[in-house]
Design a protein around this motif. Structure first.
Motif, PDB file in Angstrom:
ATOM      1  N   GLU A 152       2.263  92.894 -40.042  1.00 58.96           N
ATOM      2  CA  GLU A 152       1.423  91.738 -39.771  1.00 58.96           C
ATOM      3  C   GLU A 152       0.500  91.924 -38.584  1.00 58.96           C
ATOM      4  N   HIS A 153       0.777  92.991 -37.889  1.00 56.26           N
ATOM      5  CA  HIS A 153      -0.196  93.302 -36.821  1.00 56.26           C
ATOM      6  C   HIS A 153      -0.551  94.823 -36.648  1.00 56.26           C
ATOM      7  N   PRO A 154      -1.122  95.386 -37.840  1.00 52.35           N
ATOM      8  CA  PRO A 154      -1.347  96.836 -37.794  1.00 52.35           C
ATOM      9  C   PRO A 154      -2.044  97.541 -36.552  1.00 52.35           C
ATOM     10  N   ALA A 155      -3.013  96.551 -35.936  1.00 50.25           N
ATOM     11  CA  ALA A 155      -3.912  97.019 -35.215  1.00 50.25           C
ATOM     12  C   ALA A 155      -3.468  97.153 -33.769  1.00 50.25           C
ATOM     13  N   ILE A 156      -2.281  96.495 -33.335  1.00 48.79           N
ATOM     14  CA  ILE A 156      -1.624  96.537 -32.253  1.00 48.79           C
ATOM     15  C   ILE A 156      -0.845  97.528 -31.954  1.00 48.79           C
ATOM     16  N   PRO A 157      -0.946  98.587 -31.076  1.00 45.19           N
ATOM     17  CA  PRO A 157       0.016  99.621 -30.918  1.00 45.19           C
ATOM     18  C   PRO A 157       1.191  99.122 -30.206  1.00 45.19           C
ATOM     19  N   VAL A 158       2.666  99.557 -30.511  1.00 47.51           N
ATOM     20  CA  VAL A 158       3.871  99.209 -30.193  1.00 47.51           C
ATOM     21  C   VAL A 158       4.506 100.394 -29.508  1.00 47.51           C
ATOM     22  N   ILE A 159       5.238 100.330 -28.367  1.00 50.91           N
ATOM     23  CA  ILE A 159       5.781 101.353 -27.620  1.00 50.91           C
ATOM     24  C   ILE A 159       7.328 100.750 -27.651  1.00 50.91           C
ATOM     25  N   VAL A 160       8.461 101.173 -28.248  1.00 48.45           N
ATOM     26  CA  VAL A 160       9.710 100.785 -28.481  1.00 48.45           C
ATOM     27  C   VAL A 160      10.289 101.110 -26.888  1.00 48.45           C
ATOM     28  N   VAL A 161      10.712 100.281 -26.243  1.00 50.34           N
ATOM     29  CA  VAL A 161      11.552 100.414 -24.987  1.00 50.34           C
ATOM     30  C   VAL A 161      13.066  99.885 -25.184  1.00 50.34           C
ATOM     31  N   SER A 162      13.896 101.139 -25.192  1.00 53.73           N
ATOM     32  CA  SER A 162      15.119 100.912 -25.744  1.00 53.73           C
ATOM     33  C   SER A 162      16.364 101.557 -24.918  1.00 53.73           C
ATOM     34  N   ALA A 163      17.491 100.860 -25.064  1.00 50.21           N
ATOM     35  CA  ALA A 163      18.765 101.559 -24.476  1.00 50.21           C
ATOM     36  C   ALA A 163      19.157 102.639 -25.304  1.00 50.21           C
ATOM     37  N   SER A 164      18.821 102.751 -26.579  1.00 47.23           N
ATOM     38  CA  SER A 164      19.352 103.751 -27.311  1.00 47.23           C
ATOM     39  C   SER A 164      18.371 104.880 -27.256  1.00 47.23           C
ATOM     40  N   GLU A 165      18.985 106.024 -27.274  1.00 43.86           N
ATOM     41  CA  GLU A 165      18.333 107.307 -26.870  1.00 43.86           C
ATOM     42  C   GLU A 165      18.550 108.396 -27.966  1.00 43.86           C
ATOM     43  N   ASP A 166      19.204 108.044 -29.008  1.00 49.30           N
ATOM     44  CA  ASP A 166      19.551 109.156 -29.985  1.00 49.30           C
ATOM     45  C   ASP A 166      18.254 109.533 -30.743  1.00 49.30           C
ATOM     46  N   PRO A 167      18.158 110.804 -31.060  1.00 52.27           N
ATOM     47  CA  PRO A 167      16.865 111.358 -31.828  1.00 52.27           C
ATOM     48  C   PRO A 167      16.540 110.611 -32.974  1.00 52.27           C
ATOM     49  N   VAL A 168      17.684 110.299 -33.837  1.00 56.26           N
ATOM     50  CA  VAL A 168      17.313 109.589 -35.127  1.00 56.26           C
ATOM     51  C   VAL A 168      16.612 108.441 -34.882  1.00 56.26           C
ATOM     52  N   THR A 169      17.226 107.351 -33.849  1.00 58.91           N
ATOM     53  CA  THR A 169      16.539 106.219 -33.697  1.00 58.91           C
ATOM     54  C   THR A 169      14.948 106.290 -32.968  1.00 58.91           C
ATOM     55  N   ILE A 170      14.907 107.409 -32.374  1.00 57.22           N
ATOM     56  CA  ILE A 170      13.334 107.606 -31.941  1.00 57.22           C
ATOM     57  C   ILE A 170      12.636 108.165 -32.732  1.00 57.22           C
ATOM     58  N   GLN A 171      13.056 109.005 -33.767  1.00 56.52           N
ATOM     59  CA  GLN A 171      12.307 109.557 -34.769  1.00 56.52           C
ATOM     60  C   GLN A 171      11.717 108.343 -35.786  1.00 56.52           C
TER      61      GLN A 171
END
Length: 216
Positions: A74-93
């Motif tokens: 819906e808002h492709p022009a606005i960049p998103v940084i995920v800030v999460s308690a999950s740190e597993d590589p699969v979730t990050i990728q």
């Protein structure tokens, strides 16, 4: 240049910590806050503009990666940084594969969030220094879900939460017949035969919540 930064996280202490860190490092930055996924859209539609979003995958209404995909669609022009308690590589990728421009674990030092914001505002990707992800050689459910429209993603999120068609219709303010039509299209696009199979696939994108961890 001052920036408008939206912090979307349901934990007040986490929002406060992020706001203080950004305020100290980025003079003049305007900090906006949302504690639920459904509060994000009204903020983005005020017309005042948002330069970057810091997004918690587990905030109410997110449905994990489904919410991220909806937001990016819906808002492709606005960049998103995920800030999460999950740190597993699969979730990050997966976060990066499906629209995020960066990923910062909540356990990271507060300097990393500033580094990530500056990098993403410069058009770069930012990732923590973690081992590479290794996934089984099976079709990724997010690849199939990526073909869905924003409205269909909302329906899929409802299916993942076990909601009935009439509940989804009420929340979306549409007719139940419209939701049923969306479900039919979703089944076809996901290459499944039943609503139960769609729910199983959707549940793979609705990540289990992790306990909050404040940045150091």
């Amino acid at each position: 240049m001052s920036h408008r930064i939206l912090i979307a996280d349901d934990h007040p202490l986490m929002r406060t910590a992020l706001a203080q860190t950004i305020g100290q490092a980025m003079s003049g930055a305007a900090i906006l806050e949302a504690s639920r996924f459904d509060q994000i859209k009204p903020i983005l539609e005020t017309g005042e503009g948002v330069d970057i979003i810091l997004l918690d995958l587990h905030m109410p209404g997110m449905s994990g990666l489904i919410g991220l995909m909806m937001l990016r669609s819906e808002h492709p022009a606005i960049p998103v940084i995920v800030v999460s308690a999950s740190e597993d590589p699969v979730t990050i990728q997966r976060s990066i594969d499906y629209g995020a421009s960066g990923f910062v674990p909540k356990s990271a030092p507060n300097t990393q969030i500033v580094e990530a914001i500056n990098a993403v505002l410069d058009g770069e990707l930012w990732l923590p220094d973690l081992p590479a992800a290794h996934e089984a050689d099976t079709p990724d459910p997010a690849q199939r879900a990526a073909t869905l429209t924003p409205q269909q993603l909302r329906v899929l999120a409802g299916i993942a939460e076990g909601k009935l068609n009439k509940q989804i219709a009420y929340e979306m303010n549409v007719a139940e017949t419209t939701v049923k039509a969306h479900v039919t299209t979703i089944l076809r696009k996901l290459n499944v035969l039943t609503r139960t199979q769609a729910a199983v696939l959707a549940s793979q994108l609705a990540l289990a919540p992790s306990p909050p961890t404040l940045m150091e």
